[in-house]
Scaffold this active site. Structure first.
Site, PDB file in Angstrom:
ATOM      1  N   ALA A   1      56.170  75.786 -42.955  1.00  0.00           N
ATOM      2  CA  ALA A   1      55.845  77.343 -42.249  1.00  0.00           C
ATOM      3  C   ALA A   1      55.047  77.085 -41.221  1.00  0.00           C
ATOM      4  CB  ALA A   1      54.988  78.144 -43.418  1.00  0.00           C
ATOM      5  N   CYS A   2      54.784  77.931 -40.150  1.00  0.00           N
ATOM      6  CA  CYS A   2      54.060  77.785 -39.140  1.00  0.00           C
ATOM      7  C   CYS A   2      52.538  77.576 -39.557  1.00  0.00           C
ATOM      8  CB  CYS A   2      54.146  79.239 -38.413  1.00  0.00           C
ATOM      9  SG  CYS A   2      52.947  79.408 -36.841  1.00  0.00           S
ATOM     10  N   PRO A   3      51.948  76.625 -38.908  1.00  0.00           N
ATOM     11  CA  PRO A   3      52.362  75.808 -37.603  1.00  0.00           C
ATOM     12  C   PRO A   3      52.877  74.449 -37.909  1.00  0.00           C
ATOM     13  CG  PRO A   3      49.842  75.454 -38.050  1.00  0.00           C
ATOM     14  CD  PRO A   3      50.561  76.356 -39.212  1.00  0.00           C
ATOM     15  N   GLY A   4      53.274  74.473 -39.354  1.00  0.00           N
ATOM     16  CA  GLY A   4      53.584  72.852 -39.345  1.00  0.00           C
ATOM     17  C   GLY A   4      54.687  72.277 -38.497  1.00  0.00           C
TER      18      GLY A   4
ATOM     19  N   ASP B   1      61.623  77.806 -39.453  1.00  0.00           N
ATOM     20  CA  ASP B   1      60.362  78.777 -39.201  1.00  0.00           C
ATOM     21  C   ASP B   1      60.639  79.475 -37.925  1.00  0.00           C
ATOM     22  OD1 ASP B   1      57.833  80.335 -39.699  1.00  0.00           O
ATOM     23  OD2 ASP B   1      57.165  79.093 -38.089  1.00  0.00           O
TER      24      ASP B   1
END
Lengths: 381, 80
Positions: free
Chosen positions: B17-20, B44
């Site tokens: 998920a953000c910001p991954g 994402d």
């Protein structure tokens, strides 16, 4: 035949897992059907969140350490040694002393994360940090002498341990300078690698108005590329330069090379199933805590909860049952908002945190938890 | 189309998920040489905004974005 459970690492994840296993498999260990061995190269267990308070003179690095042996259930065999090779096919570990070999049926790898400031040229020479005992003590001395100028707190490495700590340090430094009557002579700038102030958007939303109220400058999309120790300039990949008088950085982190060499993952972070913590690239291996590449924070609470899941699963496997315990990504972090107020967040893989306004009670709760943490390491809290 | 772009480095951030995905990209670009082409695989939707924004800020080149059934492939070239 005795089933051998070996745990590599004596931090939060390793200690909690060992103690939970000793509790769950009490009868099997007593009868000699199961052995639990923990191998660590540090005879002390270190509770790193204490280091946040060292630069402000509130704690000493020694407060963060206790002998691992004191924290482990007597049924857990402790070996002070460094594992230098994991052979997941032969299910065997080799130790640094050159003659200790440990065979396992179930392996838990909890080797944590370490700092790698050398990845950014100039950072080790001129950048301070509070992520280890020497760094935190050195920063305490530097802060004590710092009476005017530009303090830059730069989050350089991601992922890094304790994502709340840079936020806390910045807000604590602001108030600490105010208490000393020198805040108007100190400029504070915080930098972060992405387009907001924190990876978790709700935390960004909590931070931004507080930074604005307290005259804390910030730079986003700032990925530090080099430090000029002579000119005291921090330069980003994006081409932004910041002059500083005191640089405090969250250094780049890496996992242990053991993970990479054993083929468990890349860059020292092991590839695991995020719910079961089973290694994706080997059988009968679990990886937990900072060493596991899971989509949540590298935080003590993650290691703590994941260790409970892994201990449950291994106990089930040993009893011939289908393991059903899973880890949902639960993470709990206190966030200091200054020197005497704090908030806390709780979140998991599916639910982002809700950040409430800070208050004194949560700050006291954080200080109290820092004292009672040792019960967590013992598997009691 | 994308099949003509040959990536030097593939970053599989699907499921993150953000910001991954952006963090993964920045980490790899940091260690790469100019001219390197990266393929970021992300599921994402937020990556459609934050990745181009960072690529522009950092002065790299956003080559192409290809939509698949359950993810996107974003091609980025590292400049000097």
């Amino acid at each position: 035949m005795t089933e051998r459970i070996v745990i590599v690492g004596g931090g939060t994840g390793g200690s909690v897992a060992a103690n939970r296993l000793a509790e769950k498999l009490d009868a099997e260990i007593e009868s000699g059907d199961v052995e639990v061995t923990l191998v660590t190269d540090d005879p002390d267990h270190v509770y790193k969140p204490i280091y946040l308070y060292v630069p402000f003179g509130k704690k000493t690095p020694e407060d963060a350490r206790r002998p691992v042996r004191e924290l482990l259930d007597p049924k857990v065999e402790l070996r002070i040694n460094r594992v230098v090779d994991i052979d997941t096919d032969a299910k065997r570990l080799e130790c640094q002393d050159g003659h200790t070999t440990l065979n396992y049926d179930h392996l838990i790898v909890a080797t944590g994360a370490k700092l790698a400031p050398e990845e950014v040229p100039g950072l080790a020479e001129d950048g301070h940090h509070f992520y280890g005992p020497q760094g935190a003590a050195k920063l305490r001395d530097a802060l004590a002498d710092f009476e005017e100028g530009h303090l830059v707190l730069s989050v350089v490495g991601v992922p890094h341990m304790c994502p709340a700590a840079p936020v806390e340090f910045t807000l604590m430094a602001d108030e600490w300078f105010r208490q000393r009557g020198i805040r108007d002579q100190v400029e504070i700038t915080y930098t972060y690698p992405i387009q907001r102030l924190h990876g978790l958007e709700p935390i960004h939303e909590w931070m931004e108005p507080r930074f604005q109220d307290r005259d804390i400058n910030y730079e986003t999309f700032f990925n530090a590329e080099s430090v000029d120790p002579d000119e005291h300039v921090l330069e980003s990949m994006e081409g932004t330069e910041l002059d500083y008088d005191l640089l405090v950085a969250i250094p780049p982190h890496t996992g242990d090379e053991l993970i990479t060499e054993a083929g468990l993952g890349d860059d020292g972070w092991a590839e695991v199933n995020k719910h079961t913590l089973e290694a994706e690239r080997a059988e009968n291996v679990y990886v937990l805590g900072d060493a596991a590449d899971i989509p949540t924070s590298k935080a003590g609470s993650v290691a703590h909860y994941a260790a409970g899941t892994v201990a449950d699963r291994i106990a089930s496997e040993i009893r011939g049952q289908v393991p059903t315990a899973t880890y949902d990504g639960k993470t709990v972090c206190f966030i200091e908002a200054g020197m005497d107020e704090a908030t806390f967040v709780e979140f998991d893989y599916e639910h982002p945190p809700v950040v409430r306004d800070e208050n004194k009670f949560i700050h006291w709760a954080k200080l109290a938890y820092n004292e009672t943490y040792w019960l967590t390491a013992k598997g009691l809290l | 189309m994308s099949e003509s772009i040959s990536a030097d480095v593939t970053i599989d951030a699907r499921g993150s998920a953000c910001p991954g995905p952006l963090m993964d990209l920045i980490g790899k670009v940091k260690k790469g040489d100019p001219g390197t082409i990266y393929k970021l695989q992300t599921s994402d939707r937020g990556s459609m905004e934050d990745v181009p924004e960072w690529v522009e800020k950092a002065g790299h080149e956003l080559m192409e974005t290809v939509e698949h059934e359950d993810h996107w492939d974003i091609y980025i070239k590292k400049t000097e």
